[in-house]
Design a protein around this motif. Structure first.
Motif, short mmCIF file in Angstrom:
data_model
loop_
_atom_site.label_atom_id
_atom_site.label_comp_id
_atom_site.label_asym_id
_atom_site.label_seq_id
_atom_site.Cartn_x
_atom_site.Cartn_y
_atom_site.Cartn_z
N UNK A 1 -5.81 -0.03 12.85
CA UNK A 1 -6.12 -1.45 13.37
C UNK A 1 -5.01 -1.98 14.40
N UNK A 2 -3.88 -1.11 14.34
CA UNK A 2 -2.87 -1.48 15.50
C UNK A 2 -2.95 -0.92 16.63
N UNK B 1 6.07 3.02 6.65
CA UNK B 1 5.21 3.36 5.67
C UNK B 1 5.62 4.62 5.13
N UNK C 1 5.00 1.02 12.06
CA UNK C 1 4.26 1.00 10.89
C UNK C 1 4.03 2.12 10.38
N UNK D 1 0.78 -1.11 -0.13
CA UNK D 1 0.00 0.04 0.01
C UNK D 1 0.73 1.24 0.06
N UNK E 1 -5.76 2.48 2.39
CA UNK E 1 -5.12 0.94 3.30
C UNK E 1 -4.42 1.48 4.50
N UNK F 1 -4.98 0.22 8.31
CA UNK F 1 -4.00 -0.77 8.88
C UNK F 1 -3.54 -0.17 10.00
N UNK G 1 -2.30 -7.17 6.47
CA UNK G 1 -1.42 -6.35 7.54
C UNK G 1 -0.05 -7.07 7.65
N UNK H 1 6.59 -6.46 2.54
CA UNK H 1 6.84 -4.98 1.87
C UNK H 1 8.15 -4.30 3.04
N UNK H 2 7.68 -4.42 4.65
CA UNK H 2 8.64 -3.50 5.16
C UNK H 2 9.96 -4.26 5.14
#
Lengths: 267, 267
Positions: free
Chosen positions: A243-244, A258, A254, A228, A236, A240, B175, B182-183
Motif C-alpha cells: 500500500x506504500x 519491519x 517500512x 504485525x 499484513x 501494508x 498502517x 511499533x516502529x
C-alpha cells in the motif's frame, strides 16, 4: 565543610540566553546558587534574559574578569563553543563548563583556565515549560580534579541523576538519543503524512502514541513491542508494504524496520 | 426517547477475556450498561474474568441464544474472529461487533445476524492499568442502519472521540499506527542495545524520550523535530553512521531514516 559551602551556593555566570541557559539558570537559582551575570553577544538578549526575575548583570563584553563568579556555564550553539571559549576573559581559577552532548571537552581548550568541564543535561527544554530538573540525568566530564569536584557539587545540587562519563560514552549517548528520540519523532511525521494524505488527522493517533511510549518506559521497549512484524504476521506486512508503493522511500523504511523487528525477535 | 433508553444502558455479551475485553467491559459497566455474559472457549478464563467484580454469567458454550443481551462484542485474536463468529448462536436480531483494527467487517459475515459492525478502540490496554476511555478514539463501521445507530450510541456512551470510518480508512489508520507506535518503540529497542553494548542503561534516556514524545504531541512532530539530520549537520551524521559499522542493519536504518529527514526538511 563541603555541606556548608554547598548550602551557600556558587556564584555563576551564564554564557548564552537560549532555552538551556534559561532552564539551568532558573533551577540553579532555585537551588540557592546566585546568577552573577548573563552574557550574550547581543546585549538586548542578555537584558531580556535578566528581565525574567534574575538579578544577574547583563553583558555582551568578552572580558568577564571583574564578574563575581567562580563558575561559568556555556549554553550556546555547538559551533560557537570553541570561538567564544577562546575569546572570554574569565576571572583567575574560574571554572568553565559547556553543556553540549556532541562537542568534546577539548572544545574549551583555548579558554584562559584549566578548570574546564562538560555539564550536559540529557533533556530537551522548551521555553516557558517547567521540567523536573531533579530527574534530568547530568552527564559530566572534567579536566582537573578541582573541576571534577565542582561539577559534582553543582550537578548534585539540582539533580538526583548525576553521571561522570567520558567523551566516548557521551558520543554513544548522543547516538542512542538520535535513534530513540529524533527517529521516533520522525516516524510520527511519516504517520501524520500517511493519515493526512487520506484526509484523517494525526490527532486520532495521539492517545495511542502517548500510551505506547509510557509502556516502553514502564516495562522496556522489547516487552512492549507489538504489531504485525512482532507477531510475524507476514500477510499484513505484505499488504501494508504494497500500500506504500506511491512513496518509495517510506516503503523502504517500512521494509527495513519491519525486517529488523522480525530478525530481532527470532531465535 | 433515545436519551432515556441510553441511560438505561444496553445488555451486552463479551466474547473474549483479554485486555481489550476487560477494559471495555469495565468501562461499559461504569457507564451504566450491563455485562450479561462472558464467553471464552476455556471456561476457567471466563470464570476468572467474572471474578473481577462482573455480575456476568461465564460460559464456554457457542449457543448464546438464551443470553439476555442485545449486543455481543468480540475482543479476541484477529485470526479467531471468522471462526468464532460462524460458530456462535446469537439471540435473534442481536448485534455482533468485532474490535479489530485489521480485520474487515466481512469477517463477521458467517454470523447468524445481519447486524454486524466494527467497534475498534484505537488504544493499547494493559491489565490492571486504568485508561481514560473518554479520550480513546473509537473507529466504527456498520453493516446496517440499525447497527450503525447502536454502535454510535454505545461508543458515545463511553468516549468523546467517535468516528465512523470505512475499511480503507481503517487500514490507513492501522498502517500509520504501525509506523508511529511499533516502529518508534523499536527505535527505543535499538537505542537500548547501543547503550547496553557500551555498558550504559536505557534508564538514562527515559526522561528525554518522554519529553520528546510530549513535545511531538503538543506541537506536532514536524515542529518538534531536532537532531543532526534536521540541522543538516553532515559531519555528525557521518561520524555516527561510521560508528555503527559493527552492525550493518542498524547502520542501514540510520542512513535511510537520516536521509529521509534531510529530504523531508529541504525545500
Amino acid at each position: 565543610m563541603p555541606q556548608a559551602k554547598l548550602k551557600m551556593g556558587f556564584k555563576i555566570g551564564i554564557i548564552g540566553t537560549g532555552n538551556v541557559a534559561w532552564h539551568l539558570a532558573r533551577n540553579l537559582e532555585n537551588s540557592g546558587h546566585v546568577i552573577s551575570c548573563v552574557y550574550d553577544r547581543e546585549i538586548d538578549k542578555a537584558k531580556q534574559f535578566t528581565l525574567d526575575y534574575f538579578n544577574a548583570k547583563p553583558t555582551n563584553k568578552h572580558n568577564l574578569i571583574t564578574i563575581d563568579a567562580s563558575i561559568f556555564i556555556m549554553a550556546i550553539s555547538d559551533d560557537a563553543i570553541e570561538e567564544v571559549a577562546g575569546n572570554l576573559i574569565l576571572p583567575e581559577e574560574a571554572h568553565l563548563f559547556h553543556t553540549s552532548g556532541t562537542k568534546p571537552l577539548s572544545a574549551l581548550g583555548y579558554a584562559n583556565t584549566n578548570n574546564i568541564g562538560v555539564f550536559y543535561p540529557l533533556q530537551t527544554f522548551s521555553k516557558g515549560k517547567q521540567t523536573d530538573i531533579s530527574k534530568v540525568p547530568f552527564c559530566l566530564e572534567a579536566e582537573t580534579a578541582e573541576s571534577k569536584a565542582v561539577l559534582s557539587k553543582l550537578a548534585t545540587s539540582i539533580s538526583n541523576e548525576v553521571h561522570f562519563i567520558d567523551s566516548h560514552q557521551r558520543a554513544v549517548i548522543h547516538l542512542s538519543a538520535v535513534v530513540a528520540c529524533n527517529f521516533s519523532n520522525h516516524m510520527m511525521s511519516i504517520a501524520k503524512g500517511i493519515l493526512e494524505s487520506n484526509e484523517m488527522s494525526f490527532d486520532l493517533l495521539k492517545p495511542l502514541v502517548a500510551e505506547t511510549i509510557n509502556k516502553a518506559i514502564a516495562i522496556g521497549p522489547e516487552a512492549a513491542q507489538t504489531g504485525p512484524a512482532r507477531r510475524k504476521d507476514l500477510e499484513t506486512l505484505d499488504k501494508q508494504y504494497n500500500s506504500l508503493q506511491n512513496d518509495e522511500n517510506v516503503a523502504k523504511i517500512y521494509e527495513l524496520v519491519s525486517q529488523h523487528i522480525l530478525d530481532y525477535y527470532s531465535e
